[in-house]
Design a protein around this motif. Structure first.
Motif, PDB file in Angstrom:
ATOM      1  N   PHE A  52       0.761  18.701   8.738  1.00 52.48           N
ATOM      2  CA  PHE A  52       1.679  18.750   7.598  1.00 52.48           C
ATOM      3  C   PHE A  52       0.918  18.391   6.335  1.00 52.48           C
ATOM      4  O   PHE A  52      -0.105  17.723   6.399  1.00 52.48           O
ATOM      5  N   VAL A  79       4.272  10.441   5.553  1.00 47.40           N
ATOM      6  CA  VAL A  79       4.974   9.242   5.106  1.00 47.40           C
ATOM      7  C   VAL A  79       5.179   8.296   6.285  1.00 47.40           C
ATOM      8  O   VAL A  79       5.347   8.723   7.424  1.00 47.40           O
ATOM      9  N   ASN A 120       4.615   1.487   4.115  1.00 48.60           N
ATOM     10  CA  ASN A 120       5.568   1.881   3.076  1.00 48.60           C
ATOM     11  C   ASN A 120       5.273   1.195   1.751  1.00 48.60           C
ATOM     12  O   ASN A 120       5.585   1.722   0.688  1.00 48.60           O
ATOM     13  N   THR A 180       2.057  16.552   4.044  1.00 44.63           N
ATOM     14  CA  THR A 180       2.456  15.233   3.557  1.00 44.63           C
ATOM     15  C   THR A 180       2.637  14.272   4.723  1.00 44.63           C
ATOM     16  O   THR A 180       3.034  14.675   5.814  1.00 44.63           O
ATOM     17  N   TYR A 222      -0.873  15.165  14.659  1.00 43.79           N
ATOM     18  CA  TYR A 222       0.441  15.402  14.075  1.00 43.79           C
ATOM     19  C   TYR A 222       0.366  15.447  12.554  1.00 43.79           C
ATOM     20  O   TYR A 222       0.860  16.373  11.918  1.00 43.79           O
ATOM     21  N   ALA A 254       5.712   4.551  -0.667  1.00 43.83           N
ATOM     22  CA  ALA A 254       6.717   5.288   0.100  1.00 43.83           C
ATOM     23  C   ALA A 254       6.443   6.784   0.117  1.00 43.83           C
ATOM     24  O   ALA A 254       6.900   7.491   1.010  1.00 43.83           O
ATOM     25  N   MET A 255       5.704   7.265  -0.887  1.00 44.81           N
ATOM     26  CA  MET A 255       5.405   8.698  -0.905  1.00 44.81           C
ATOM     27  C   MET A 255       4.275   9.047   0.053  1.00 44.81           C
ATOM     28  O   MET A 255       4.037  10.218   0.336  1.00 44.81           O
ATOM     29  N   GLU A 313       7.682  -1.932  13.536  1.00 42.80           N
ATOM     30  CA  GLU A 313       8.372  -2.105  12.255  1.00 42.80           C
ATOM     31  C   GLU A 313       7.433  -2.678  11.197  1.00 42.80           C
ATOM     32  O   GLU A 313       7.493  -2.307  10.027  1.00 42.80           O
ATOM     33  N   LYS A 327       7.660   6.408   6.877  1.00 43.03           N
ATOM     34  CA  LYS A 327       9.042   6.402   7.350  1.00 43.03           C
ATOM     35  C   LYS A 327       9.207   7.160   8.665  1.00 43.03           C
ATOM     36  O   LYS A 327      10.061   6.848   9.478  1.00 43.03           O
ATOM     37  N   LYS A 328       8.390   8.195   8.851  1.00 40.99           N
ATOM     38  CA  LYS A 328       8.499   9.030  10.044  1.00 40.99           C
ATOM     39  C   LYS A 328       8.294   8.210  11.316  1.00 40.99           C
ATOM     40  O   LYS A 328       8.901   8.480  12.342  1.00 40.99           O
ATOM     41  N   LYS A 388       5.269   0.078   9.928  1.00 38.26           N
ATOM     42  CA  LYS A 388       6.032   0.983   9.064  1.00 38.26           C
ATOM     43  C   LYS A 388       6.235   0.370   7.684  1.00 38.26           C
ATOM     44  O   LYS A 388       5.980   1.003   6.658  1.00 38.26           O
ATOM     45  N   ASN A 389       6.675  -0.887   7.657  1.00 39.61           N
ATOM     46  CA  ASN A 389       6.973  -1.504   6.364  1.00 39.61           C
ATOM     47  C   ASN A 389       5.704  -1.761   5.566  1.00 39.61           C
ATOM     48  O   ASN A 389       5.706  -1.649   4.343  1.00 39.61           O
TER      49      ASN A 389
END
Lengths: 409, 359
Positions: free
Chosen positions: B261, B265, B146, B263, B257, B180-181, B139, B267-268, B142-143
């Motif tokens: 792609f 992010v 972000n 993009t 991975y 976040a983008m 977490e 969040k994934k 991730k944060n």
């Protein structure tokens, strides 16, 4: 043995559910197809009279959006908007203009690409979607390779349109919304000390926030505080609001979605803090939040291209048809999706594209058509697109009065 | 044939695992050469490889080391961001193969370093406590990602944790990570061949580690830590070895991975992804590497196969998962499968030697 029995029970349940699902679907599809068949019969005579052949290969229209997951609310609205438009067009034309299929992306880049590939296997010719920005970026790059026309109803990040010249947006870009909001606030002197509450984990929210701060500075607006929250801690936003209050903000700018905004309004009411609240198009839908006292939204201002309370004929027809079909008031997501399908239909009517063309030929035709045509729909008149695929339409600011939107002076 | 029979049991099992992967690769190549693959399936090939690597590497922690880790997506995230940054910076100047190798190396090392940072304090804990701490780590990553804004201009590198304006980039500045983008506009580089190569490398390293002296020490710690300590096995060293190897491969999978792609992010890489990888491991059998490979591949494809179910898709996915879990792992089902297998074997034996039955 008990476990085995339970496994078998689970399997039977799954099968029966699947059976229910598929029968329900086929029956609804069957009724749809019969209804279109009926209308074909009724219009056959008319078309015979005009001499125009009212038939043709259907154009395969694909839609992508989150039907499950955290952003499912928006995806469902888009799905409904597209479905409504496709049904209307097919019924009015008297033949199947659009074959339409919608795939779930769960708001995730990987799943969106899977959905896109699935639609490609179905021989999709035009893509209306995805709904949110991150999936649109990943799908957009792929459509450039395939030269597939992509028109997103609601993915508003600036990078989406910049993916390629085949990617078009029906909504304002985030930076554009931020800039226009700051201009509007400055020009109408709505506030002198501005507080901002935004979602730092969300691309939409940060996109607007960034452009807003830049433009606010240029316009001489004073941002006294900018408070962030993120998707993990948005259950209570009273702290952020209290900070705005402490900083003496007389206008609070909320570039966030309506669910969180409704909480902020409730918290403001509790603490007796009464600044002007100003939101963007994500705010549309706040009057439909369950359990929310809509009187709290009184005097809330928002920059939004669509109002379900609009008086023009297009909006009225759309809203009543949507309410009848889905039992809820449409928001700007549904309206944008509805407009997307009609914008493509406008090109069909102009005779620029038909179902016999390949996806790439349709894409080339639509590229020229979209950059030269002007489109009028539920989200505004005289909408035009530039070569990069960004839309230009008149921004409207609404204010909520007596539980309905009113155009702000 | 006799040579094959004389092989060690573990070597034979390993060869079967490699054989499955290589066979899968060959079949897919032939099918794609004959243009028989749907775009839906060919689009999933790289994610399948990435999830296989993740499942195998997590199995090293969960199955071999015997510690529950719920932060595997965190390592994946670190690797993905580090590797993608390298790729974005180099792909236009350096030759593609060099940039790609560097991206993988940097991604793996970055994830490995985080493995050390997390592992050293965390491996003093065990069981539930370790699971919670790794969950928290995931977490945090991730944060942090972000909220992370990174860019560069002629004056140097700019970084902010607030917003992109506070980075203070000059007009010629380029934003690399935009909060976040995330990272956008990545040129895709992953393909199925790279994915399969990574899967094979992962299998070689992990299987060799398991069957080496170090691997036996690690399983000894798993089975009884006190007994292992009493015979002089350095607990911390071997625990860290397994944990860091696991982190490195998670990072490599992250690079594979993300480069598939355009993009990326943060969040994934939330706890849902960590749990998803854990589900692969549990379904394939804890400690069973080949099981992880197969389970990861099947569970990645399954939701896509269920697309025709429309609204019932996720419900059926869950039910199928429950049924598969019970069929695969419940003791009664294992006993039942064994009985069936024995019956078949008996019948075959009957067919082969009918005279014996008479006698």
């Amino acid at each position: 043995m008990k476990k085995f029995v339970s496994a078998m029970l689970a399997a039977t349940m799954a099968l029966s559910l699947a059976a229910c699902g598929s029968t329900a679907d086929t029956s609804s599809e069957a009724s749809e197809s019969t209804s279109t068949a009926a209308s074909t019969d009724s219009t056959a005579a008319e078309s015979g009279a005009t001499g125009e052949a009212a038939s043709g290969t259907p154009i395969k229209l694909g839609g992508i959006g989150p039907i499950t997951g955290a952003t499912a609310v928006y995806g469902t609205a888009v799905k409904n908007g597209e479905e409504l438009a496709v049904n209307e067009i097919n019924a009015a034309a008297g033949y199947t203009v659009f074959d339409w299929k919608f795939e779930d992306d769960e708001g995730d880049a990987e799943k969106a690409l899977n959905a896109y590939n699935t639609l490609k296997d179905w021989d999709m010719q035009v893509l209306v979607g995805p709904v949110t920005s991150t999936p649109s970026l990943s799908v957009g790059a792929e459509t450039v390779n395939d030269n597939m026309f992509m028109l997103t109803p609601s993915a508003s990040a600036e990078d989406v349109a910049n993916c390629g010249d085949n990617v078009f947006q029906m909504c304002f870009t985030d930076p554009n919304q931020g800039k226009v909001s700051a201009d509007y606030i400055a020009d109408n002197a709505l506030g002198t000390k501005i507080g901002v509450i935004y979602d730092s984990s969300d691309a939409y929210s940060t996109g607007i926030y960034d452009a807003f701060t830049t433009e606010a500075e240029a316009k001489g607006l004073e941002i006294v505080t900018a408070e962030a929250f993120n998707s993990d801690n948005k259950s209570d936003l009273s702290t952020q609001l209290a900070k705005c209050s402490d900083a003496g903000a007389d206008l609070v700018f909320l570039p966030i979605y309506y669910t969180e905004a409704s909480q902020i309004l409730v918290a403001a009411n509790k603490s007796g803090y009464e600044p002007t609240f100003f939101g963007c198009d994500g705010m549309d839908g706040i009057l439909a939040v369950e359990g929310f006292d809509t009187s709290l939204a009184e005097n809330l201002m928002m920059l939004c291209p669509f109002s379900a309370y609009g008086e023009d004929e297009t909006t009225k027809t759309f809203v009543s048809a949507y309410e009848e079909a889905y039992g809820s008031t449409p928001n700007q997501f549904a309206a944008d999706a509805y407009d997307c399908v009609y914008a493509i239909y406008q090109c069909v009517q102009a005779g620029k594209i038909n179902g016999d063309m390949s996806a790439s030929e349709i894409c080339d035709a639509l590229k020229t058509e979209f950059t030269t045509m002007s489109f009028g729909g539920t989200t505004g008149e005289n909408q035009t697109w530039d070569a990069s695929g960004m839309i230009s339409k008149a921004p409207k600011v609404y204010v909520i009065k007596n539980g309905a939107y009113e155009l702000a002076a | 044939m006799t040579k094959l029979k004389n092989l060690k049991k573990s070597t034979k099992s390993n060869l079967i695992t490699f054989g499955i992967v290589i066979l899968f690769y060959i079949v897919v190549q032939i099918l794609s050469g004959a243009d028989l693959l749907t775009s839906s399936f060919s689009g999933q090939l790289v994610p399948i490889c990435a999830y296989v690597v993740l499942a195998v590497s997590l199995n090293l922690t969960v199955g071999i080391l015997g510690e529950l880790s719920l932060g595997h997506a965190g390592f994946m995230s670190v690797g993905a961001f580090a590797g993608t940054l390298v790729w974005v910076l180099l792909c236009e100047t350096a030759p593609a193969w060099l940039a790609l190798i560097l991206a993988f190396v940097v991604g793996g090392i970055a994830a490995g370093l985080f493995g050390v940072v997390v592992g050293v304090p965390v491996l003093r804990l065990s069981g539930d406590y370790l699971a919670i701490v790794t969950l928290a780590f995931g977490e945090i990553v991730k944060n942090f990602m972000n909220a992370c804004y990174l860019g560069y201009d002629s004056t140097g590198i700019h970084f902010s944790l607030k917003d992109s304006a506070s980075m203070g980039l000059a007009d010629d500045g380029v934003v690399l990570i935009n909060g976040a983008m995330g990272i956008t506009g990545v040129t895709k580089a992953s393909n199925f061949t790279i994915g399969i190569v990574l899967v094979l490398i992962t299998l070689i390293v992990v299987l060799n580690l398991i069957h080496s002296r170090a691997g036996r020490a690690i399983t000894a710690i798993r089975d009884n830590e006190i007994a292992a300590q009493s015979i002089g096995i350095q607990i911390t060293r071997y625990k860290l070895m397994a944990f860091i190897t696991s982190a490195v491969f998670a990072g490599l999978a992250g690079v594979l991975y993300s480069l598939n792609f355009s993009t990326l992010v943060a969040k994934k890489f939330d706890y849902n992804t960590s749990i998803l990888i854990l589900v692969f491991v549990v379904l394939g059998g804890i400690g069973n590497i080949r099981g992880s490979v197969i389970a990861a591949a099947i569970l990645t494809v399954l939701p896509e196969l269920l697309r025709s179910m429309n609204d019932y898709r996720m419900l059926i996915y869950a039910i199928v998962l429950i049924v598969m879990m019970i069929f695969n792992q419940s003791p009664q089902m294992i006993a039942w499968r064994k009985r069936i297998a024995e019956r078949f074997a008996a019948r075959r034996a009957k067919g082969k030697h009918p005279t014996k039955e008479v006698g």
